[in-house]
Design a protein around this motif. Structure first.
Motif, mmCIF file in Angstrom:
data_model
loop_
_atom_site.group_PDB
_atom_site.id
_atom_site.type_symbol
_atom_site.label_atom_id
_atom_site.label_comp_id
_atom_site.label_asym_id
_atom_site.label_seq_id
_atom_site.Cartn_x
_atom_site.Cartn_y
_atom_site.Cartn_z
ATOM 1 N N LEU A 23 -26.196 3.011 11.710
ATOM 2 C CA LEU A 23 -26.961 1.841 12.118
ATOM 3 C C LEU A 23 -28.447 2.031 11.850
ATOM 4 C CD1 LEU A 23 -25.182 0.956 15.491
ATOM 5 C CD2 LEU A 23 -25.027 -0.297 13.327
ATOM 6 N N LEU A 24 -28.962 3.228 12.146
ATOM 7 C CA LEU A 24 -30.374 3.502 11.913
ATOM 8 C C LEU A 24 -30.700 3.492 10.427
ATOM 9 C CD1 LEU A 24 -31.069 6.334 14.525
ATOM 10 C CD2 LEU A 24 -31.914 3.975 14.584
ATOM 11 N N ASN A 25 -29.805 4.051 9.611
ATOM 12 C CA ASN A 25 -30.026 4.066 8.169
ATOM 13 C C ASN A 25 -30.006 2.670 7.586
ATOM 14 O OD1 ASN A 25 -30.350 6.824 7.873
ATOM 15 N ND2 ASN A 25 -28.158 7.216 7.647
ATOM 16 N N CYS A 26 -29.096 1.829 8.088
ATOM 17 C CA CYS A 26 -29.029 0.440 7.629
ATOM 18 C C CYS A 26 -30.323 -0.286 7.958
ATOM 19 C CB CYS A 26 -27.851 -0.283 8.287
ATOM 20 S SG CYS A 26 -26.247 0.206 7.625
ATOM 21 N N LYS A 27 -30.834 -0.030 9.169
ATOM 22 C CA LYS A 27 -32.073 -0.671 9.591
ATOM 23 C C LYS A 27 -33.235 -0.215 8.716
ATOM 24 C CE LYS A 27 -35.030 -1.342 13.631
ATOM 25 N NZ LYS A 27 -35.236 -1.009 15.053
ATOM 26 N N ASN A 28 -33.288 1.103 8.437
ATOM 27 C CA ASN A 28 -34.376 1.625 7.612
ATOM 28 C C ASN A 28 -34.274 1.121 6.179
ATOM 29 O OD1 ASN A 28 -35.500 3.066 9.717
ATOM 30 N ND2 ASN A 28 -34.302 4.907 9.312
ATOM 31 N N ASN A 29 -33.045 1.060 5.644
ATOM 32 C CA ASN A 29 -32.853 0.598 4.276
ATOM 33 C C ASN A 29 -33.242 -0.864 4.116
ATOM 34 O OD1 ASN A 29 -31.948 3.075 3.376
ATOM 35 N ND2 ASN A 29 -29.787 2.617 3.749
ATOM 36 N N ALA A 30 -33.160 -1.618 5.218
ATOM 37 C CA ALA A 30 -33.469 -3.052 5.160
ATOM 38 C C ALA A 30 -34.930 -3.286 4.803
ATOM 39 C CB ALA A 30 -33.147 -3.709 6.504
ATOM 40 N N VAL A 31 -35.791 -2.335 5.128
ATOM 41 C CA VAL A 31 -37.223 -2.509 4.848
ATOM 42 C C VAL A 31 -37.783 -1.454 3.896
ATOM 43 C CG1 VAL A 31 -37.632 -3.631 7.070
ATOM 44 C CG2 VAL A 31 -37.921 -1.151 6.873
ATOM 45 N N SER A 32 -36.963 -0.453 3.542
ATOM 46 C CA SER A 32 -37.479 0.652 2.737
ATOM 47 C C SER A 32 -37.928 0.215 1.352
ATOM 48 C CB SER A 32 -36.418 1.758 2.614
ATOM 49 O OG SER A 32 -35.259 1.272 1.952
ATOM 50 N N ASP A 33 -37.331 -0.838 0.819
ATOM 51 C CA ASP A 33 -37.701 -1.278 -0.526
ATOM 52 C C ASP A 33 -38.815 -2.317 -0.516
ATOM 53 O OD1 ASP A 33 -36.059 -3.249 0.630
ATOM 54 O OD2 ASP A 33 -35.420 -3.990 -1.339
ATOM 55 N N LEU A 34 -39.281 -2.681 0.675
ATOM 56 C CA LEU A 34 -40.380 -3.641 0.758
ATOM 57 C C LEU A 34 -41.692 -2.957 0.388
ATOM 58 C CD1 LEU A 34 -39.502 -5.527 4.069
ATOM 59 C CD2 LEU A 34 -39.003 -6.204 1.714
ATOM 60 N N LYS A 35 -42.623 -3.740 -0.154
ATOM 61 C CA LYS A 35 -43.900 -3.181 -0.592
ATOM 62 C C LYS A 35 -45.068 -3.941 0.022
ATOM 63 C CE LYS A 35 -42.202 -1.611 -5.117
ATOM 64 N NZ LYS A 35 -42.413 -1.674 -6.585
ATOM 65 N N ASN A 36 -46.187 -3.268 0.137
ATOM 66 C CA ASN A 36 -47.410 -3.921 0.573
ATOM 67 C C ASN A 36 -47.677 -5.144 -0.301
ATOM 68 O OD1 ASN A 36 -48.697 -2.936 2.828
ATOM 69 N ND2 ASN A 36 -49.803 -1.335 1.738
ATOM 70 N N GLY A 37 -47.999 -6.265 0.343
ATOM 71 C CA GLY A 37 -48.316 -7.462 -0.415
ATOM 72 C C GLY A 37 -47.127 -8.332 -0.749
ATOM 73 N N ASP A 38 -45.909 -7.902 -0.390
ATOM 74 C CA ASP A 38 -44.759 -8.779 -0.584
ATOM 75 C C ASP A 38 -44.975 -10.061 0.220
ATOM 76 O OD1 ASP A 38 -43.411 -7.098 -2.268
ATOM 77 O OD2 ASP A 38 -41.979 -6.373 -0.784
ATOM 78 N N LEU A 39 -44.518 -11.166 -0.334
ATOM 79 C CA LEU A 39 -44.667 -12.457 0.334
ATOM 80 C C LEU A 39 -43.342 -12.880 0.926
ATOM 81 C CD1 LEU A 39 -46.935 -14.180 -2.327
ATOM 82 C CD2 LEU A 39 -47.628 -13.193 -0.140
ATOM 83 N N LEU A 40 -43.360 -13.225 2.195
ATOM 84 C CA LEU A 40 -42.145 -13.608 2.913
ATOM 85 C C LEU A 40 -42.133 -15.115 3.089
ATOM 86 C CD1 LEU A 40 -42.031 -10.810 5.639
ATOM 87 C CD2 LEU A 40 -41.301 -10.723 3.254
ATOM 88 N N PHE A 41 -41.193 -15.770 2.412
ATOM 89 C CA PHE A 41 -41.049 -17.219 2.493
ATOM 90 C C PHE A 41 -39.921 -17.566 3.463
ATOM 91 C CE2 PHE A 41 -43.293 -16.689 -1.468
ATOM 92 C CZ PHE A 41 -44.057 -17.835 -1.615
ATOM 93 N N VAL A 42 -40.174 -18.533 4.329
ATOM 94 C CA VAL A 42 -39.197 -18.954 5.337
ATOM 95 C C VAL A 42 -38.557 -20.273 4.896
ATOM 96 C CG1 VAL A 42 -38.847 -19.577 7.759
ATOM 97 C CG2 VAL A 42 -40.532 -17.816 7.143
ATOM 98 N N THR A 43 -37.234 -20.295 4.887
ATOM 99 C CA THR A 43 -36.525 -21.491 4.429
ATOM 100 C C THR A 43 -36.781 -22.682 5.341
ATOM 101 O OG1 THR A 43 -34.529 -20.787 5.638
ATOM 102 C CG2 THR A 43 -34.681 -20.190 3.298
ATOM 103 N N ALA A 44 -36.815 -23.862 4.753
ATOM 104 C CA ALA A 44 -37.129 -25.080 5.490
ATOM 105 C C ALA A 44 -35.910 -25.630 6.222
ATOM 106 C CB ALA A 44 -37.664 -26.138 4.529
ATOM 107 N N LYS A 45 -36.175 -26.339 7.303
ATOM 108 C CA LYS A 45 -35.134 -27.081 8.008
ATOM 109 C C LYS A 45 -34.990 -28.450 7.357
ATOM 110 C CE LYS A 45 -36.126 -24.943 12.508
ATOM 111 N NZ LYS A 45 -36.521 -25.213 13.914
ATOM 112 N N ALA A 46 -33.967 -29.175 7.770
ATOM 113 C CA ALA A 46 -33.710 -30.482 7.159
ATOM 114 C C ALA A 46 -34.473 -31.611 7.835
ATOM 115 C CB ALA A 46 -32.207 -30.784 7.196
#
Length: 218
Positions: A23-46
């Motif tokens: 579980l801890l490895n899965c959590k770490n892997n979820a963000v390990s490939d992220l980089k400084n300056g990545d842009l996070l876009f949030v999907t729109a509602k209807a």
């Protein structure tokens, strides 16, 4: 019998430790490939404000967004710098940012500047940090004292002209007339619909040829 019970206990303990590590490895892997300056876009509602933003700004069939933030990784934590109605311009822990979007039933999609533009990231993060604390711009008309989400990001990268302001439109593409939501929205504020005034939006930023889509962030 006691030895058998002892062995069973040890096996269960090992199994619990193994599961925890997974579980801890899965959590770490979820963000390990992220980089400084990545842009996070949030999907729109209807519907609502989210749906109204998307209705007049969507540019791509597979990209429908109403919010954006920029990622900053430090030695001990991962943050999202963004401007939101609740809290204004802020620096929020990533896991809290993701929880807020999940609670609203929205997904987060990671985009990244292409290699030739990544040298703009350090200055953009410095600029974003300097804007933290400013109130949210609820009028969506540019000013120097408050920011909305895509405005916050455009300003962060403005020094290197990564993004650009474009004439805003509030026209419903299906009717060719001003979207009813925005007509009423600005009427309540005693403001004229700022059709054609300079601005930006998440869908416009996502359509930039300087970005590449990476993955959904969970």
């Amino acid at each position: 019998m006691n030895q058998i019970l002892k062995n069973k206990f040890i096996l269960k303990l090992y199994a619990a430790v193994f599961l925890l590590n997974v579980l801890l490895n899965c959590k770490n892997n979820a963000v390990s490939d992220l980089k400084n300056g990545d842009l996070l876009f949030v999907t729109a509602k209807a519907t609502g404000l989210s749906g109204a933003i998307n209705n007049v700004t969507q540019k791509q069939e597979n990209a429908s967004f109403d919010h954006i933030g920029i990622l900053e990784k430090t030695k001990n934590e991962v943050f999202v710098l963004h401007a939101a109605p609740k809290g204004g311009s802020q620096k929020q822990i990533l896991k809290e940012f993701l929880k807020d979007q999940a609670d609203d039933g929205q997904k987060v999609i990671v985009y990244r500047l292409k290699k030739q533009y990544q040298n703009a990231i350090p200055a953009a993060l410095e600029r974003a940090e300097s804007m933290v604390g400013k109130p949210y711009n609820f009028n969506y008309i540019l000013d120097e004292n408050s920011y909305y989400c895509s405005d916050f990001i455009e300003r962060a990268f403005r020094k290197d002209a990564v993004f650009k302001l474009e004439p805003m439109t509030f026209i419903d593409p299906k009717t060719g007339k001003t979207n009813d939501f925005w007509e009423e929205f600005y009427k309540k504020k005693n403001l004229k619909v700022p059709e054609g005034e300079p601005g930006c939006n998440p869908n416009g930023l996502a359509a930039s040829d300087k970005l590449e889509r990476v993955r959904e962030l969970k």
